[in-house]
Design a protein around this motif. Structure first.
Motif, PDB file in Angstrom:
ATOM      1  N   PRO A 202       1.383 -20.109 -10.435  1.00 35.77           N
ATOM      2  CA  PRO A 202       0.595 -18.897 -10.185  1.00 35.77           C
ATOM      3  C   PRO A 202      -0.893 -19.187  -9.966  1.00 35.77           C
ATOM      4  O   PRO A 202      -1.570 -18.451  -9.241  1.00 35.77           O
ATOM      5  CB  PRO A 202       0.820 -18.043 -11.431  1.00 35.77           C
ATOM      6  CG  PRO A 202       2.143 -18.487 -11.942  1.00 35.77           C
ATOM      7  CD  PRO A 202       2.169 -19.966 -11.677  1.00 35.77           C
ATOM      8  N   ALA A 203      -1.402 -20.251 -10.584  1.00 32.76           N
ATOM      9  CA  ALA A 203      -2.792 -20.628 -10.341  1.00 32.76           C
ATOM     10  C   ALA A 203      -2.963 -21.091  -8.900  1.00 32.76           C
ATOM     11  O   ALA A 203      -3.958 -20.753  -8.246  1.00 32.76           O
ATOM     12  CB  ALA A 203      -3.226 -21.723 -11.313  1.00 32.76           C
ATOM     13  N   LEU A 204      -1.991 -21.835  -8.389  1.00 35.30           N
ATOM     14  CA  LEU A 204      -2.055 -22.261  -6.980  1.00 35.30           C
ATOM     15  C   LEU A 204      -1.939 -21.069  -6.043  1.00 35.30           C
ATOM     16  O   LEU A 204      -2.653 -20.990  -5.034  1.00 35.30           O
ATOM     17  CB  LEU A 204      -0.959 -23.285  -6.683  1.00 35.30           C
ATOM     18  CG  LEU A 204      -1.133 -24.657  -7.326  1.00 35.30           C
ATOM     19  CD1 LEU A 204       0.088 -25.531  -7.064  1.00 35.30           C
ATOM     20  CD2 LEU A 204      -2.394 -25.320  -6.812  1.00 35.30           C
ATOM     21  N   ALA A 205      -1.044 -20.150  -6.364  1.00 35.13           N
ATOM     22  CA  ALA A 205      -0.889 -18.946  -5.534  1.00 35.13           C
ATOM     23  C   ALA A 205      -2.168 -18.098  -5.588  1.00 35.13           C
ATOM     24  O   ALA A 205      -2.595 -17.545  -4.569  1.00 35.13           O
ATOM     25  CB  ALA A 205       0.310 -18.129  -6.000  1.00 35.13           C
ATOM     26  N   SER A 206      -2.790 -18.030  -6.756  1.00 38.37           N
ATOM     27  CA  SER A 206      -4.039 -17.278  -6.883  1.00 38.37           C
ATOM     28  C   SER A 206      -5.169 -17.954  -6.108  1.00 38.37           C
ATOM     29  O   SER A 206      -6.010 -17.272  -5.508  1.00 38.37           O
ATOM     30  CB  SER A 206      -4.419 -17.140  -8.359  1.00 38.37           C
ATOM     31  OG  SER A 206      -3.451 -16.373  -9.048  1.00 38.37           O
TER      32      SER A 206
ATOM     33  N   LEU B 232       1.867 -11.658  -1.023  1.00 39.58           N
ATOM     34  CA  LEU B 232       1.680 -12.679  -2.056  1.00 39.58           C
ATOM     35  C   LEU B 232       1.182 -12.050  -3.351  1.00 39.58           C
ATOM     36  O   LEU B 232       1.634 -12.414  -4.449  1.00 39.58           O
ATOM     37  CB  LEU B 232       0.705 -13.749  -1.558  1.00 39.58           C
ATOM     38  CG  LEU B 232       0.481 -14.973  -2.434  1.00 39.58           C
ATOM     39  CD1 LEU B 232       1.790 -15.686  -2.762  1.00 39.58           C
ATOM     40  CD2 LEU B 232      -0.488 -15.933  -1.745  1.00 39.58           C
ATOM     41  N   SER B 233       0.300 -11.082  -3.232  1.00 40.21           N
ATOM     42  CA  SER B 233      -0.217 -10.393  -4.416  1.00 40.21           C
ATOM     43  C   SER B 233       0.886  -9.617  -5.133  1.00 40.21           C
ATOM     44  O   SER B 233       0.998  -9.670  -6.364  1.00 40.21           O
ATOM     45  CB  SER B 233      -1.351  -9.451  -4.024  1.00 40.21           C
ATOM     46  OG  SER B 233      -2.433 -10.166  -3.500  1.00 40.21           O
ATOM     47  N   VAL B 234       1.702  -8.912  -4.366  1.00 42.42           N
ATOM     48  CA  VAL B 234       2.818  -8.159  -4.961  1.00 42.42           C
ATOM     49  C   VAL B 234       3.802  -9.116  -5.629  1.00 42.42           C
ATOM     50  O   VAL B 234       4.307  -8.843  -6.721  1.00 42.42           O
ATOM     51  CB  VAL B 234       3.524  -7.284  -3.898  1.00 42.42           C
ATOM     52  CG1 VAL B 234       4.847  -6.732  -4.414  1.00 42.42           C
ATOM     53  CG2 VAL B 234       2.598  -6.159  -3.457  1.00 42.42           C
ATOM     54  N   TRP B 235       4.054 -10.252  -4.993  1.00 45.02           N
ATOM     55  CA  TRP B 235       4.961 -11.248  -5.558  1.00 45.02           C
ATOM     56  C   TRP B 235       4.473 -11.703  -6.935  1.00 45.02           C
ATOM     57  O   TRP B 235       5.269 -11.819  -7.881  1.00 45.02           O
ATOM     58  CB  TRP B 235       5.086 -12.417  -4.596  1.00 45.02           C
ATOM     59  CG  TRP B 235       5.967 -13.540  -5.034  1.00 45.02           C
ATOM     60  CD1 TRP B 235       7.201 -13.452  -5.615  1.00 45.02           C
ATOM     61  CD2 TRP B 235       5.699 -14.935  -4.914  1.00 45.02           C
ATOM     62  NE1 TRP B 235       7.708 -14.708  -5.857  1.00 45.02           N
ATOM     63  CE2 TRP B 235       6.796 -15.630  -5.430  1.00 45.02           C
ATOM     64  CE3 TRP B 235       4.618 -15.651  -4.402  1.00 45.02           C
ATOM     65  CZ2 TRP B 235       6.845 -17.011  -5.474  1.00 45.02           C
ATOM     66  CZ3 TRP B 235       4.676 -17.030  -4.426  1.00 45.02           C
ATOM     67  CH2 TRP B 235       5.781 -17.697  -4.960  1.00 45.02           C
TER      68      TRP B 235
END
Length: 123
Positions: A76-80, A112-115
């Motif tokens: 999640p840090a990478l996605a953020s 991506l945010s919703v995920w």
């Protein structure tokens, strides 16, 4: 996988809140973009982009806290980080008038945010 340490530390709760607020701000950008099509002033959309950038940074910080020291998942840090960086790219594209790339990237950021919101609430 989210450990019990991550759940009990409060970092995960903070991530849930920030992820929801960030997603809402990205969604609000879509609303203000639609208003631009009706001839509204671009000021609200521009201010909203600043809010999205700030919330993206806050989300990244909280996601890193979930990961370290919270011992939660690191992805999640990478996605953020991707949300934050792609938000800057998307904003630059919009400012330069490249709407053909600005709008699809906005949809990707919303997805991506919703995920991340869905993932965080399923933990």
């Amino acid at each position: 996988m989210v450990t019990e340490v991550a759940k009990g530390s409060g970092y995960m709760t903070a991530f849930k809140v920030v992820a929801i607020v960030n997603t809402a701000s990205v969604l609000a950008q879509g609303v203000t973009a639609g208003q631009l099509m009706s001839g509204a002033d671009a000021g609200l959309h521009g201010t909203g982009s600043l809010v999205v950038h700030v919330l993206g940074l806050v989300q990244l910080i909280v996601a890193v806290l979930v990961w370290r020291p919270g011992r939660g998942a690191g992805w999640p840090a990478l996605a953020s980080l991707a949300i934050l960086l792609l938000g800057f790219v998307q904003s630059m594209l919009g400012g330069s008038g490249a709407v053909a790339m600005h709008v699809p990237l906005a949809m990707g950021l919303l997805g991506l945010s919703v995920w991340l919101v869905v993932w965080s609430w399923r933990r």
